[in-house]
Design a protein around this motif. Structure first.
Motif, PDB file in Angstrom:
ATOM      1  N   GLY A   1       0.857  -1.363  -0.248  1.00  0.00           N
ATOM      2  CA  GLY A   1      -0.038   0.128   0.037  1.00  0.00           C
ATOM      3  C   GLY A   1       0.961   1.294  -0.084  1.00  0.00           C
ATOM      4  O   GLY A   1       2.058   1.052   0.300  1.00  0.00           O
ATOM      5  N   THR A   2       0.224   2.448  -0.433  1.00  0.00           N
ATOM      6  CA  THR A   2       0.760   3.552  -0.550  1.00  0.00           C
ATOM      7  C   THR A   2      -0.193   4.711  -0.152  1.00  0.00           C
ATOM      8  O   THR A   2      -1.177   4.688  -0.557  1.00  0.00           O
ATOM      9  N   ARG A   3       0.229   5.454   0.839  1.00  0.00           N
ATOM     10  CA  ARG A   3      -0.762   6.747   1.256  1.00  0.00           C
ATOM     11  C   ARG A   3       0.199   8.118   1.066  1.00  0.00           C
ATOM     12  O   ARG A   3       1.203   8.255   1.502  1.00  0.00           O
ATOM     13  N   HIS A   4      -0.795   9.100   0.618  1.00  0.00           N
ATOM     14  CA  HIS A   4      -0.244  10.550   0.555  1.00  0.00           C
ATOM     15  C   HIS A   4      -1.288  11.291   1.414  1.00  0.00           C
ATOM     16  O   HIS A   4      -2.350  11.155   1.340  1.00  0.00           O
ATOM     17  N   ALA A   5      -0.556  12.171   2.083  1.00  0.00           N
ATOM     18  CA  ALA A   5      -1.302  13.099   2.762  1.00  0.00           C
ATOM     19  C   ALA A   5      -0.913  14.623   2.659  1.00  0.00           C
ATOM     20  O   ALA A   5       0.311  14.766   3.078  1.00  0.00           O
ATOM     21  N   LEU A   6      -1.584  15.726   2.391  1.00  0.00           N
ATOM     22  CA  LEU A   6      -1.157  16.989   2.512  1.00  0.00           C
ATOM     23  C   LEU A   6      -2.290  17.721   3.263  1.00  0.00           C
ATOM     24  O   LEU A   6      -3.135  17.699   3.309  1.00  0.00           O
ATOM     25  N   SER A   7      -1.356  18.512   4.287  1.00  0.00           N
ATOM     26  CA  SER A   7      -2.010  19.471   5.279  1.00  0.00           C
ATOM     27  C   SER A   7      -1.568  20.776   5.192  1.00  0.00           C
ATOM     28  O   SER A   7      -0.445  20.913   4.756  1.00  0.00           O
ATOM     29  N   CYS A   8      -2.529  21.870   5.485  1.00  0.00           N
ATOM     30  CA  CYS A   8      -1.957  23.065   5.493  1.00  0.00           C
ATOM     31  C   CYS A   8      -3.010  23.855   6.639  1.00  0.00           C
ATOM     32  O   CYS A   8      -3.997  23.351   6.800  1.00  0.00           O
ATOM     33  N   TYR A   9      -2.352  25.019   7.224  1.00  0.00           N
ATOM     34  CA  TYR A   9      -3.076  25.492   8.278  1.00  0.00           C
ATOM     35  C   TYR A   9      -2.747  27.042   8.591  1.00  0.00           C
ATOM     36  O   TYR A   9      -1.610  27.279   8.040  1.00  0.00           O
ATOM     37  N   TYR A  10      -3.723  27.641   9.289  1.00  0.00           N
ATOM     38  CA  TYR A  10      -3.317  29.247   9.692  1.00  0.00           C
ATOM     39  C   TYR A  10      -3.689  29.128  11.082  1.00  0.00           C
ATOM     40  O   TYR A  10      -4.881  28.902  11.467  1.00  0.00           O
ATOM     41  N   SER A  11      -2.865  29.803  11.954  1.00  0.00           N
ATOM     42  CA  SER A  11      -3.187  29.874  13.186  1.00  0.00           C
ATOM     43  C   SER A  11      -2.848  31.175  13.721  1.00  0.00           C
ATOM     44  O   SER A  11      -1.649  31.580  13.474  1.00  0.00           O
ATOM     45  N   GLY A  12      -3.842  32.078  14.046  1.00  0.00           N
ATOM     46  CA  GLY A  12      -3.677  33.453  14.226  1.00  0.00           C
ATOM     47  C   GLY A  12      -4.614  34.211  15.365  1.00  0.00           C
ATOM     48  O   GLY A  12      -5.482  33.440  15.719  1.00  0.00           O
ATOM     49  N   SER A  13      -4.686  35.623  15.346  1.00  0.00           N
ATOM     50  CA  SER A  13      -5.579  36.177  16.215  1.00  0.00           C
ATOM     51  C   SER A  13      -5.973  37.504  15.561  1.00  0.00           C
ATOM     52  O   SER A  13      -5.254  38.100  14.593  1.00  0.00           O
ATOM     53  N   ILE A  14      -7.276  38.032  15.674  1.00  0.00           N
ATOM     54  CA  ILE A  14      -7.592  39.317  15.334  1.00  0.00           C
ATOM     55  C   ILE A  14      -8.187  39.821  16.564  1.00  0.00           C
ATOM     56  O   ILE A  14      -9.240  39.517  17.363  1.00  0.00           O
ATOM     57  N   GLY A  15      -7.280  40.702  17.283  1.00  0.00           N
ATOM     58  CA  GLY A  15      -7.724  41.221  18.435  1.00  0.00           C
ATOM     59  C   GLY A  15      -7.493  40.165  19.709  1.00  0.00           C
ATOM     60  O   GLY A  15      -6.470  39.413  19.764  1.00  0.00           O
TER      61      GLY A  15
ATOM     62  N   ASN B   1     -11.599  22.578   8.419  1.00  0.00           N
ATOM     63  CA  ASN B   1     -12.439  22.929   9.516  1.00  0.00           C
ATOM     64  C   ASN B   1     -11.896  24.380   9.834  1.00  0.00           C
ATOM     65  O   ASN B   1     -11.003  24.800   9.722  1.00  0.00           O
ATOM     66  N   LEU B   2     -12.889  24.919  10.896  1.00  0.00           N
ATOM     67  CA  LEU B   2     -12.520  26.416  11.502  1.00  0.00           C
ATOM     68  C   LEU B   2     -12.739  26.416  12.855  1.00  0.00           C
ATOM     69  O   LEU B   2     -14.088  25.774  13.128  1.00  0.00           O
ATOM     70  N   GLN B   3     -11.924  26.978  13.806  1.00  0.00           N
ATOM     71  CA  GLN B   3     -12.268  26.906  15.106  1.00  0.00           C
ATOM     72  C   GLN B   3     -11.807  28.196  15.711  1.00  0.00           C
ATOM     73  O   GLN B   3     -10.793  28.909  15.344  1.00  0.00           O
ATOM     74  N   LEU B   4     -12.573  28.770  16.552  1.00  0.00           N
ATOM     75  CA  LEU B   4     -12.718  30.155  17.184  1.00  0.00           C
ATOM     76  C   LEU B   4     -12.371  29.951  18.586  1.00  0.00           C
ATOM     77  O   LEU B   4     -13.309  29.144  19.078  1.00  0.00           O
ATOM     78  N   LYS B   5     -11.499  31.049  19.200  1.00  0.00           N
ATOM     79  CA  LYS B   5     -11.806  30.938  20.779  1.00  0.00           C
ATOM     80  C   LYS B   5     -11.887  32.480  21.050  1.00  0.00           C
ATOM     81  O   LYS B   5     -11.038  33.377  20.253  1.00  0.00           O
ATOM     82  N   TYR B   6     -12.586  32.616  22.026  1.00  0.00           N
ATOM     83  CA  TYR B   6     -12.666  34.039  22.401  1.00  0.00           C
ATOM     84  C   TYR B   6     -13.131  34.252  23.875  1.00  0.00           C
ATOM     85  O   TYR B   6     -13.944  33.547  24.483  1.00  0.00           O
ATOM     86  N   PRO B   7     -12.285  35.134  24.722  1.00  0.00           N
ATOM     87  CA  PRO B   7     -12.301  35.159  26.077  1.00  0.00           C
ATOM     88  C   PRO B   7     -13.600  35.818  26.481  1.00  0.00           C
ATOM     89  O   PRO B   7     -14.061  37.120  25.998  1.00  0.00           O
ATOM     90  N   LEU B   8     -14.590  35.221  27.079  1.00  0.00           N
ATOM     91  CA  LEU B   8     -15.807  35.795  27.467  1.00  0.00           C
ATOM     92  C   LEU B   8     -16.252  35.666  28.947  1.00  0.00           C
ATOM     93  O   LEU B   8     -16.280  34.715  29.413  1.00  0.00           O
ATOM     94  N   TRP B   9     -16.263  36.721  29.439  1.00  0.00           N
ATOM     95  CA  TRP B   9     -16.748  37.033  31.069  1.00  0.00           C
ATOM     96  C   TRP B   9     -15.668  36.273  31.775  1.00  0.00           C
ATOM     97  O   TRP B   9     -14.581  36.713  31.873  1.00  0.00           O
ATOM     98  N   ILE B  10     -15.932  35.232  32.517  1.00  0.00           N
ATOM     99  CA  ILE B  10     -14.775  34.512  33.392  1.00  0.00           C
ATOM    100  C   ILE B  10     -14.384  33.300  32.731  1.00  0.00           C
ATOM    101  O   ILE B  10     -13.768  32.650  33.413  1.00  0.00           O
ATOM    102  N   GLY B  11     -14.516  33.243  31.596  1.00  0.00           N
ATOM    103  CA  GLY B  11     -14.194  31.855  30.866  1.00  0.00           C
ATOM    104  C   GLY B  11     -13.784  32.064  29.192  1.00  0.00           C
ATOM    105  O   GLY B  11     -13.441  33.233  28.841  1.00  0.00           O
ATOM    106  N   GLU B  12     -13.670  31.197  28.482  1.00  0.00           N
ATOM    107  CA  GLU B  12     -13.353  31.114  27.237  1.00  0.00           C
ATOM    108  C   GLU B  12     -14.528  30.374  26.514  1.00  0.00           C
ATOM    109  O   GLU B  12     -14.655  29.286  26.664  1.00  0.00           O
ATOM    110  N   LEU B  13     -14.982  31.278  25.179  1.00  0.00           N
ATOM    111  CA  LEU B  13     -15.895  30.539  24.257  1.00  0.00           C
ATOM    112  C   LEU B  13     -15.088  30.005  23.301  1.00  0.00           C
ATOM    113  O   LEU B  13     -14.315  30.575  22.626  1.00  0.00           O
TER     114      LEU B  13
END
Length: 774
Positions: free
Chosen positions: A352-366, A418-430
């Protein structure tokens, strides 16, 4: 909703969150300069009134609003560490170091140690850096010493939860052999969740997160290791990793080659019953397998600032050959009278043979953190087998010859984003996110013995999920809650025609909640989640494999998803940890025998779904550090309330399985480390299989040279070759008894490392829930 509609909405939403007054940012680390994720950061006024709060991210970084100059003090806290209060004006450096709380340290420790095992959020964390665990060798050998984790073949199993998904710095490991290419002394800590949250797929029963050591060095680094050992034949493995880092650029790669030989001896007894007569097969088998694997990976990472980066990674795996031979001699009796003799030799060839290609961006706006990942995977595999069997009926002198052959060619592909967002809200993180993936699996098969001698199968799955999770810290409590929605459309085709009864549409919502409370040295955690388990493509296949004239093996295209509900309670006091789980499972998938081609004497080993049942798990781990000695004792108990159908009626499979383990690590002068591990498993029942008792003992000696730049380790596994497992499978048609014989495995590893650099690649991958099914 497709990804292309989500992304513009996200950036439009993000742009409205960037206008704030003053902000406070920095990074929280421990005494070894390792980042502390999920540390609590609270902004207080001069009279200690709460102003704002947040928690640190996976890299220990935080960003906090200082609105209207109301905040004058910042409080930093982390379980197991002393609380620190710092004026805002003194945070210019942005680096905050927390020190271990002396009250958390065991009285038997000669010098101060950070607790080796501790609870945080929903995870049990084992500290590897600075402990003798970092001399375990490769990461897979390390995991076998983590509480409640066992390595069985090419799988990591978490007690009470089953097979676990493994992540290294957030990226899921799809090829288990990749763990052999990660050295334990590059690992900072291992986090185990036996009840993971909604950011993980509903079919993820447990999660193991490996966090490697952080560094900011630049230049060129190399890490090379060579392993040779004997286990039913000589085995070799060689790996070399290189990394170059300059300013914002990080480039690296790894190449490994493995040439393994394994073997197994087994006694199998099969009792088949019908209304007219019974048939007994007593077989002795011997198998040998020779496997060769080439694995390569190359990555490029570019930093866009302190908190942003992007990168691409390419993985290539090739199995030029996997050759196996199974020899089986069988005595067959009917109604306790001699019936026939048979001898068979089955040759199997895989590639067998397998090829996998991945790319990403990780950053923040404010204060909004953004993680985007996209993956593509292509896999081609082929398997062929030929069985030559000779049969001598009782009372005859001429042997009958049977030749049965089969082959399957498979092609599979996956595209996901996929897309994942994190934002500090009140006393925790959403945290919120979504993903779309499309997978295709195509099998073309042919055989010389079944009614359908050739054909093809094609399964196409379109999957979308979305989740939202909110968690934070309130005083001495850490909490987390979330919901996950999953939608799956599955199309099933045979020979190009759509088979409507086997096409599936699933729409499900899965809740999750967790709470951790600390009172001095005592921690209590309660969590709940619902989940599912999807049949693998191998379990859904419709082709047949020939074992002997009385036994065939195949899949079941009619299988549906299993659902589960699980509640967990964990208690921790210093170096003692106790966990109790209750599970309710519906439509569980188990192995069974059914008549093949309407002949009750010929059994087809396949899969079926069972009635709902309950499972209870208990686990106790003791991990003190006593001078140069680091022992760990573990006791696990699991009971299923399962009823199995047998030829003589229903059988209650209620007998619990008990496991005991004792791991010992001793640090000696001159960079010597000695490990001696022992384990015992008492017999018990798991679903429709009853297991016998077994035990084993492993030993390892490690010696470092040149300040550990060069090292050598010798390991002897299963010293007394006593870990052979006995088991009995109960089904309505047939009862199968199996007795495995084990062999001692001896291995030696040579390793050289120079300026080893951790890759800054932050991609987490997409379509992880579907990759393992392929």
């Amino acid at each position: 909703m497709e990804i292309r509609y989500i992304i513009p909405f996200v950036f439009l939403f993000a742009s409205s969150l960037t206008a704030f007054a003053g902000t406070i940012k920095g990074k929280v680390i421990d005494e070894e300069n390792n980042p502390l994720p999920f540390a609590s950061v609270t902004l207080l006024s001069n009279d200690s009134t709460f102003v704002a709060g947040t928690i640190t991210d996976d890299n220990g970084a935080f960003l906090l609003d200082d609105m209207s100059d109301a905040g004058r003090l910042v409080r930093f806290s982390y379980i197991g560490y002393s609380e620190t209060l710092i004026p805002v004006d003194s945070l210019e450096s942005g680096i905050i170091m927390l020190l271990p709380d002396s009250q958390m340290l065991s009285e038997v420790v000669v010098k101060a140690h950070k607790p080796q095992i501790r609870m945080k959020g929903n995870a049990m964390i084992t500290t590897v850096a600075g402990s003798m665990l970092e001399k375990s060798g490769s990461a897979n050998r390390l995991l076998d010493r983590i509480p409640n984790v066992r390595i069985i073949g090419q799988q990591a199993e978490v007690f009470g939860s089953g097979n676990a998904r493994i992540y290294v710095n957030g990226r899921e490991i799809r090829d288990f052999s990749e763990l052999e290419r990660i050295s334990a002394d590059n690992i900072r800590q291992v986090e185990v969740e036996n009840n993971p949250g909604t950011r993980y797929g509903s079919d993820v029963n447990a999660v193991i997160r490996i966090i490697t050591k952080s560094d900011s060095e630049e230049g060129f680094g190399i890490d090379n290791s060579f392993l040779s050992g004997y286990h039913s034949g000589w085995n070799y493995a060689d790996r070399i990793s290189m990394n170059y880092r300059k300013n914002h650029l990080d480039v690296g790669g790894t190449v490994s080659w493995k040439d393994y030989r394994t073997g197994e001896k087994k006694t199998i007894i099969q009792d088949t019953y019908s209304d007219n007569f019974s048939l007994n097969q007593h077989s002795k088998t011997k198998s040998n397998l020779h496997t060769q694997n080439l694995n390569t990976a190359f990555w490029l990472n570019y930093g866009l600032g302190e908190t942003s980066s992007m990168g691409v990674r390419y993985d290539y795996s090739h199995q030029p050959s996997e050759n196996g031979v199974l020899r089986m001699n069988t005595e067959v009796t009917s109604e306790r009278s001699p019936y026939e003799l048979s001898m068979s030799e089955t040759s199997v060839y895989n590639s067998g043979t397998r090829h996998a290609l991945s790319c990403y961006y990780s950053g923040s706006i404010g204060k909004l953190k953004i993680d985007f990942n996209s993956d593509a995977l292509w896999n081609n595999a082929g398997i062929s087998s030929t069985a030559n069997e000779e049969v001598l009926p009782y009372g005859e002198s001429d042997w009958q010859k049977i030749c049965a052959s089969s082959s399957t060619d498979s092609r599979s592909s996956l595209y996901a984003a996929n897309l994942q967002l994190k934002y500090p809200l009140w006393i925790g993180e959403l945290t919120a996110g979504g993903e779309y993936s499309r997978t295709s699996r195509y099998d073309k098969y042919a055989d010389s013995f079944s009614n359908q001698t050739s054909g093809d199968m094609n399964i196409i799955d379109d999957m979308f999920y979305a989740f939202v999770e909110y968690g934070g810290t309130s005083g001495s409590a850490q909490w987390q809650t979330g919901l996950r929605y999953e939608s799956i459309n599955s199309e099933y085709r045979e020979d190009g025609e759509r088979i409507a009864p086997q096409c599936r549409v699933y729409r499900s919502v899965f809740p999750f909640a967790s709470m951790l409370v600390t009172a001095g040295n005592v921690k209590l955690q309660l969590s709940y989640r619902s989940g599912t388990e999807r049949p693998t493509y191998s379990q859904l296949r419709n082709n047949i494999i020939y074992a002997n004239r009385y036994t065939y093996e195949g899949g079941n295209p009619m299988l549906r998803h299993m659902t589960s509900h699980k509640a967990s309670l964990t208690a921790s006091y210093r170096w003692a940890n106790l966990t109790a789980d209750f599970m309710r499972l519906k439509n569980g998938i188990v192995s069974t025998f059914i008549p093949y081609d309407d002949n009750p004497m010929v059994g087809l080993l396949t899969y079926m779904q069972c009635k709902p049942y309950n499972r209870i798990n208990l686990s106790l781990t003791l991990s003190p550090v006593i001078g140069i000695w680091s022992p760990r004792w573990g006791i696990q108990l699991s009971q299923n309330r399962f009823t199995s159908m047998t030829p003589s009626g229903n059988r209650k499979m209620y007998h619990p399985v008990a496991m005991f383990s004792w791991h010992n690590n001793i640090r000696l002068p001159h960079s010597f480390i000695v490990s001696l591990d022992m384990g015992y498993t008492a017999g018990g029942d798991m679903e429709n299989i009853s297991y016998g008792a077994l035990w084993r003992m492993d030993a390892m000696i490690y010696k470092g040279f040149m300040n550990d730049r060069f090292s050598i380790s010798l390991n002897v596994d299963d010293i007394f070759h006593s870990s052979g497992a006995n088991s009995t499978l109960y089904t309505p048609l047939r009862i199968l008894h199996s007795c495995n014989k084990s062999d001692t495995n001896i291995g030696i590893t040579l390793r050289y490392k120079f300026n080893v650099l951790k890759s800054n690649y932050r991609g987490k991958g997409a379509g992880n829930e579907q990759k393992l099914r392929l």
